[in-house]
Design an enzyme around this catalytic site. Structure first.
Site, PDB file in Angstrom:
ATOM      1  N   ASN A   7     -15.055 -12.393  -2.048  1.00 53.99           N
ATOM      2  CA  ASN A   7     -15.363 -10.563  -2.523  1.00 53.99           C
ATOM      3  C   ASN A   7     -14.673 -10.257  -3.949  1.00 53.99           C
ATOM      4  O   ASN A   7     -14.781  -9.455  -5.025  1.00 53.99           O
ATOM      5  CB  ASN A   7     -14.888 -10.185  -1.490  1.00 53.99           C
ATOM      6  CG  ASN A   7     -12.987  -9.979  -1.639  1.00 53.99           C
ATOM      7  OD1 ASN A   7     -12.605 -10.274  -0.837  1.00 53.99           O
ATOM      8  ND2 ASN A   7     -12.300  -9.529  -2.332  1.00 53.99           N
TER       9      ASN A   7
ATOM     10  N   HIS B  20       0.933  -1.314   0.436  1.00 58.88           N
ATOM     11  CA  HIS B  20      -0.065   0.143   0.172  1.00 58.88           C
ATOM     12  C   HIS B  20       1.044   1.138   0.085  1.00 58.88           C
ATOM     13  O   HIS B  20       1.757   1.594   0.639  1.00 58.88           O
ATOM     14  CB  HIS B  20      -1.079   0.296   1.224  1.00 58.88           C
ATOM     15  CG  HIS B  20      -1.735  -0.880   1.061  1.00 58.88           C
ATOM     16  ND1 HIS B  20      -3.383  -0.369   2.069  1.00 58.88           N
ATOM     17  CD2 HIS B  20      -2.460  -1.994   0.511  1.00 58.88           C
ATOM     18  CE1 HIS B  20      -4.358  -1.596   1.092  1.00 58.88           C
ATOM     19  NE2 HIS B  20      -3.301  -1.781   0.654  1.00 58.88           N
TER      20      HIS B  20
ATOM     21  N   GLU C 249     -10.347 -17.675   2.100  1.00 59.90           N
ATOM     22  CA  GLU C 249     -11.056 -17.592   1.669  1.00 59.90           C
ATOM     23  C   GLU C 249     -10.458 -16.862   0.199  1.00 59.90           C
ATOM     24  O   GLU C 249      -8.581 -16.240   0.318  1.00 59.90           O
ATOM     25  CB  GLU C 249     -11.167 -15.176   2.245  1.00 59.90           C
ATOM     26  CG  GLU C 249     -11.497 -13.798   1.450  1.00 59.90           C
ATOM     27  CD  GLU C 249     -12.061 -12.917   2.438  1.00 59.90           C
ATOM     28  OE1 GLU C 249     -12.087 -12.572   3.599  1.00 59.90           O
ATOM     29  OE2 GLU C 249     -11.840 -11.799   1.454  1.00 59.90           O
TER      30      GLU C 249
ATOM     31  N   LYS D  43      -8.972 -12.018  10.118  1.00 64.05           N
ATOM     32  CA  LYS D  43      -8.279 -12.592   9.038  1.00 64.05           C
ATOM     33  C   LYS D  43      -7.061 -12.046   8.781  1.00 64.05           C
ATOM     34  O   LYS D  43      -6.635 -10.959   8.923  1.00 64.05           O
ATOM     35  CB  LYS D  43      -9.002 -11.536   8.091  1.00 64.05           C
ATOM     36  CG  LYS D  43      -9.138 -11.874   6.643  1.00 64.05           C
ATOM     37  CD  LYS D  43     -10.198 -11.028   6.253  1.00 64.05           C
ATOM     38  CE  LYS D  43      -9.931 -10.689   4.698  1.00 64.05           C
ATOM     39  NZ  LYS D  43     -10.901  -9.978   3.703  1.00 64.05           N
TER      40      LYS D  43
ATOM     41  N   HIS E 126     -11.228  -2.572   7.456  1.00 61.20           N
ATOM     42  CA  HIS E 126     -10.040  -1.883   7.233  1.00 61.20           C
ATOM     43  C   HIS E 126      -9.917  -1.016   8.133  1.00 61.20           C
ATOM     44  O   HIS E 126      -8.287  -0.406   8.583  1.00 61.20           O
ATOM     45  CB  HIS E 126      -9.627  -1.677   5.921  1.00 61.20           C
ATOM     46  CG  HIS E 126      -9.716  -2.285   5.429  1.00 61.20           C
ATOM     47  ND1 HIS E 126      -9.649  -3.027   4.315  1.00 61.20           N
ATOM     48  CD2 HIS E 126      -8.178  -1.985   4.267  1.00 61.20           C
ATOM     49  CE1 HIS E 126      -9.208  -3.866   3.250  1.00 61.20           C
ATOM     50  NE2 HIS E 126      -7.753  -3.368   3.113  1.00 61.20           N
TER      51      HIS E 126
ATOM     52  N   ASN F  57      -5.782 -13.931  -1.691  1.00 61.47           N
ATOM     53  CA  ASN F  57      -6.627 -13.295  -3.155  1.00 61.47           C
ATOM     54  C   ASN F  57      -6.196 -13.985  -4.438  1.00 61.47           C
ATOM     55  O   ASN F  57      -5.946 -13.767  -4.549  1.00 61.47           O
ATOM     56  CB  ASN F  57      -6.126 -11.805  -2.773  1.00 61.47           C
ATOM     57  CG  ASN F  57      -6.520 -10.939  -2.196  1.00 61.47           C
ATOM     58  OD1 ASN F  57      -6.431 -10.071  -1.221  1.00 61.47           O
ATOM     59  ND2 ASN F  57      -7.985 -10.859  -1.911  1.00 61.47           N
TER      60      ASN F  57
ATOM     61  N   ASP G 128     -20.073  -6.690  -0.746  1.00 60.48           N
ATOM     62  CA  ASP G 128     -19.540  -5.574  -0.176  1.00 60.48           C
ATOM     63  C   ASP G 128     -20.640  -4.510  -0.721  1.00 60.48           C
ATOM     64  O   ASP G 128     -21.165  -4.175  -2.402  1.00 60.48           O
ATOM     65  CB  ASP G 128     -18.557  -5.141  -0.423  1.00 60.48           C
ATOM     66  CG  ASP G 128     -17.745  -3.174  -0.472  1.00 60.48           C
ATOM     67  OD1 ASP G 128     -18.717  -2.422  -0.542  1.00 60.48           O
ATOM     68  OD2 ASP G 128     -16.180  -3.708  -0.965  1.00 60.48           O
TER      69      ASP G 128
ATOM     70  N   HIS H 168     -16.894  -7.222   2.667  1.00 53.44           N
ATOM     71  CA  HIS H 168     -15.750  -7.057   2.117  1.00 53.44           C
ATOM     72  C   HIS H 168     -15.340  -5.630   2.325  1.00 53.44           C
ATOM     73  O   HIS H 168     -15.804  -5.038   3.021  1.00 53.44           O
ATOM     74  CB  HIS H 168     -15.112  -7.207   0.445  1.00 53.44           C
ATOM     75  CG  HIS H 168     -14.341  -6.481  -0.698  1.00 53.44           C
ATOM     76  ND1 HIS H 168     -14.240  -5.917  -0.937  1.00 53.44           N
ATOM     77  CD2 HIS H 168     -13.078  -6.412   0.208  1.00 53.44           C
ATOM     78  CE1 HIS H 168     -13.240  -4.897  -1.229  1.00 53.44           C
ATOM     79  NE2 HIS H 168     -12.290  -5.652  -0.939  1.00 53.44           N
ATOM     80  N   SER H 169     -13.851  -4.845   2.811  1.00 55.90           N
ATOM     81  CA  SER H 169     -13.746  -3.868   2.560  1.00 55.90           C
ATOM     82  C   SER H 169     -12.302  -3.278   1.733  1.00 55.90           C
ATOM     83  O   SER H 169     -11.527  -4.472   1.708  1.00 55.90           O
ATOM     84  CB  SER H 169     -13.902  -3.717   4.167  1.00 55.90           C
ATOM     85  OG  SER H 169     -12.537  -3.233   4.921  1.00 55.90           O
ATOM     86  N   ASN H 170     -12.343  -2.469   1.661  1.00 50.47           N
ATOM     87  CA  ASN H 170     -10.783  -1.792   1.101  1.00 50.47           C
ATOM     88  C   ASN H 170     -10.609  -0.365   2.073  1.00 50.47           C
ATOM     89  O   ASN H 170     -10.908  -0.330   3.041  1.00 50.47           O
ATOM     90  CB  ASN H 170     -11.029  -1.228  -0.293  1.00 50.47           C
ATOM     91  CG  ASN H 170     -10.948  -2.128  -1.181  1.00 50.47           C
ATOM     92  OD1 ASN H 170     -11.453  -2.740  -1.581  1.00 50.47           O
ATOM     93  ND2 ASN H 170      -9.695  -2.794  -1.178  1.00 50.47           N
TER      94      ASN H 170
ATOM     95  N   LYS I 295      -4.379 -11.566   5.639  1.00 51.79           N
ATOM     96  CA  LYS I 295      -3.826 -11.171   4.175  1.00 51.79           C
ATOM     97  C   LYS I 295      -2.525 -11.642   3.570  1.00 51.79           C
ATOM     98  O   LYS I 295      -2.046 -11.257   4.072  1.00 51.79           O
ATOM     99  CB  LYS I 295      -4.068  -9.731   4.014  1.00 51.79           C
ATOM    100  CG  LYS I 295      -3.878  -9.234   2.383  1.00 51.79           C
ATOM    101  CD  LYS I 295      -4.948 -10.108   1.739  1.00 51.79           C
ATOM    102  CE  LYS I 295      -5.779  -9.146   1.982  1.00 51.79           C
ATOM    103  NZ  LYS I 295      -7.766  -9.681   0.880  1.00 51.79           N
TER     104      LYS I 295
ATOM    105  N   ASP J 232      -6.790 -14.686   3.707  1.00 53.60           N
ATOM    106  CA  ASP J 232      -7.272 -14.539   2.685  1.00 53.60           C
ATOM    107  C   ASP J 232      -5.951 -13.843   1.670  1.00 53.60           C
ATOM    108  O   ASP J 232      -5.261 -13.109   1.187  1.00 53.60           O
ATOM    109  CB  ASP J 232      -8.196 -13.194   2.863  1.00 53.60           C
ATOM    110  CG  ASP J 232      -8.602 -12.270   0.862  1.00 53.60           C
ATOM    111  OD1 ASP J 232      -8.299 -13.348   0.184  1.00 53.60           O
ATOM    112  OD2 ASP J 232      -8.916 -11.278   1.046  1.00 53.60           O
TER     113      ASP J 232
HETATM  114  O1  GKR Z   1      -6.577  -3.652   0.646  1.00 53.76           O
HETATM  115  O2  GKR Z   1      -4.781  -4.598   0.230  1.00 53.76           O
HETATM  116  C1  GKR Z   1      -6.125  -4.240   0.699  1.00 53.76           C
HETATM  117  C2  GKR Z   1      -7.225  -5.879   0.098  1.00 53.76           C
HETATM  118  O3  GKR Z   1      -6.221  -6.641  -0.303  1.00 53.76           O
HETATM  119  C3  GKR Z   1      -8.536  -5.348  -0.750  1.00 53.76           C
HETATM  120  O4  GKR Z   1      -7.681  -5.080  -1.572  1.00 53.76           O
HETATM  121  C4  GKR Z   1      -8.853  -7.067  -1.300  1.00 53.76           C
HETATM  122  O5  GKR Z   1     -10.323  -6.137  -1.819  1.00 53.76           O
HETATM  123  O6  GKR Z   1      -9.312  -6.498   1.381  1.00 53.76           O
HETATM  124  C5  GKR Z   1      -9.939  -6.985   0.887  1.00 53.76           C
HETATM  125  C6  GKR Z   1      -9.596  -8.842   0.414  1.00 53.76           C
HETATM  126  O7  GKR Z   1     -10.815  -8.799   0.766  1.00 53.76           O
HETATM  127  O8  GKR Z   1     -10.097  -9.385  -1.092  1.00 53.76           O
HETATM  128 MG    MG Z   2     -10.633 -11.223  -0.111  1.00 50.51          MG
END
Ligand code: GKR
Ligand code: MG
Length: 462
Positions: free
Chosen positions: A306, A43, A277, A222, A385, A254, A330, A356-358, A224, A252
């Protein structure tokens, strides 16, 4: 002509049974972030959002917040004529008129975010949902009802279970001072100090969870993933579970893992993970909906997404293939009414709703609290977040997370008051940024020269 205009406006005002929208403002804003690691990179020091502010002829103000960047900002500004002058009771008609005049961008190839290409997130998010939020805020104030009472079957709960969103974080010093990450080393709050430091080991993540548990009372976490090798991340989960034996823990990545790797490393996690996830994505000519369905056949863990169901057509295929158990709908992808409609459907089908969130400000936090309060059944703990942004409030009365639950304001509409001084400051920050779009490769290239995004390679695996 002037007399005619005044006359027809008078007729509209007289015929209207609910207040008329007199003004719509779209204000792009920015806030500070940490060097959070994900599959898409690291980020940047800043994240961006767009704020919508509506005013009506009763003097009420309705607010909404959504995804940042010029594309979303311009889309919102272009529909102002479809909103101003309308009555709030027709809010569904207003949104319908916006959908009907929307056209697909040439850059939108319909891929969605099944490979987490974040440049496509702006096509999955629909800007008008910020307007829906502001309209529901106004309508709730007019009817003297909290927003959650206007959604689905109305309010189902007074507080919403929320998860602690754990990230690996890189050392911002590695950007050599070229990126202006916030330094909170002098804060009195131990979480605020910790969140801006490097967090990469299993022990660091356990400490992150402990500090969050202490501050917000989370029982759900959770992690990431998509940053290190999958097995390393599963070992982080084991360390977390050891520290929080009753904690509900999810990972998660992704969609970073191949189907083979996802099955191999997830099977031993049955009984340790509460759910998983988006473990894998498209491969070998099969879509992520097909691959996730095969994963579900092989591993005895509930699967959330998501990424593979972000609209009703994708959801149809995901449901037909039984690819997921939990849809993180979301409201900024599905709409507020749409997200609750999904919650009702999932509940009737014996499946589970979540969101879900950003990165976001506290307007989104409040809006999500209302949507989750209206979701029937037993939703999974809500993603947010917010813990990474806590303190950068745009509201005078930000809802609090206590004992792992987010409070749902029990006042008309959203039930919160915007702090315009803070919004103006956040807008100044936005206007001074060189770019308004999210690009996680820039910071990543300070860690690994010439780093490029690869949906199948964890960010630090090159
Ligand atoms: O904020 O970097 C992030 C998250 O990885 C986001 O981009 C994802 O869309 O939080 C999200 C998720 O649950 O996949
Ligand atoms: Mg996700």
């Amino acid at each position: 002509l002037i007399i005619l205009l005044i006359y027809s406006r008078e007729v509209v005002v007289r015929m209207a049974r609910t207040p008329i929208i007199t003004k719509m403002q779209v204000i792009p804003v920015a806030g500070y972030d940490s060097m959070l690691m994900t599959l898409s990179g690291a980020h940047a020091p800043f994240f961006t959002r767009n704020i919508v502010i509506l005013e009506d002829n009763l003097g009420h103000t309705g607010i909404g917040e959504i995804h940042g960047g010029d594309y979303t900002c311009d889309s919102l500004k272009s529909v102002i004529p479809l909103v101003v002058g309308q009555e709030i009771g027709r809010y569904k008609g207003i949104l319908d008129s916006i959908h009907k005049c929307a056209s697909k961008s040439d850059e939108d190839d319909g891929e969605g975010i099944q490979t987490l290409d974040i440049s496509k997130l702006k096509f999955v998010v629909k800007s008008e949902w910020a307007i829906e939020c502001a309209l529901l805020d106004l309508l709730g104030q007019y009817l003297e009802l909290p927003m959650c009472e206007l959604l689905g079957n109305g309010k189902q709960r007074n507080k919403v279970e929320t998860l602690g969103y754990l990230f690996y974080v890189s050392d911002k010093g590695k950007a050599g001072g070229n990126l202006e990450y916030l330094d909170e080393s002098n804060s009195n709050d131990s979480w605020f100090r910790y969140r801006r430091k490097e967090i990469l080991t299993h022990e660091d993540i356990v400490t992150e969870a402990e500090i969050l548990h202490e501050k917000y009372g989370f029982q759900n976490f959770k992690l990431k993933g998509g940053v290190f090798e999958g097995q390393y991340e599963m070992d982080t989960i084991r360390a977390l579970k050891k520290q929080f034996p009753n904690g509900r823990i999810n990972i998660d990545p992704n969609g970073a893992w191949s189907l083979e790797e996802a099955i191999r490393i997830s099977k031993p996690m049955e009984g340790i993970l509460t759910y998983i996830e988006d473990p894998c994505g498209p491969e070998s000519g099969y879509s992520s909906r097909e691959i996730m369905s095969e994963f579900k056949n092989a591993v005895n863990l509930p699967v959330a997404t998501n990424m593979i169901a972000t609209d009703w057509r994708q959801f149809y295929h995901s449901a037909a293939l039984k690819s997921v158990d939990i849809v993180l709908a979301d409201p900024h992808f599905w709409g507020f009414e749409g997200s609750v409609r999904m919650a009702m459907l999932l509940n009737d089908w014996g499946l589970t709703w979540g969101s879900h969130s950003n990165n976001h400000f506290d307007i989104t936090l409040t809006a999500f609290a209302h949507v989750a309060a209206a979701a029937p059944g037993s939703p999974t703990a809500l993603d947010t977040h917010w813990i990474w942004q806590d303190g950068q409030n745009l509201l005078k009365d930000t809802p609090q997370i206590k004992d792992g639950y987010l409070e749902v304001p029990n006042k008309p509409g959203l039930g919160v008051e915007i702090d315009m001084n803070r919004v103006i400051e956040a807008n100044k920050l936005y206007e001074n940024l060189p770019s308004h779009d999210r690009d996680d490769a820039i910071a990543m290239q300070y860690l690994i020269p010439n780093w490029k995004y690869d949906s199948k390679k964890p960010a630090l695996v090159r």
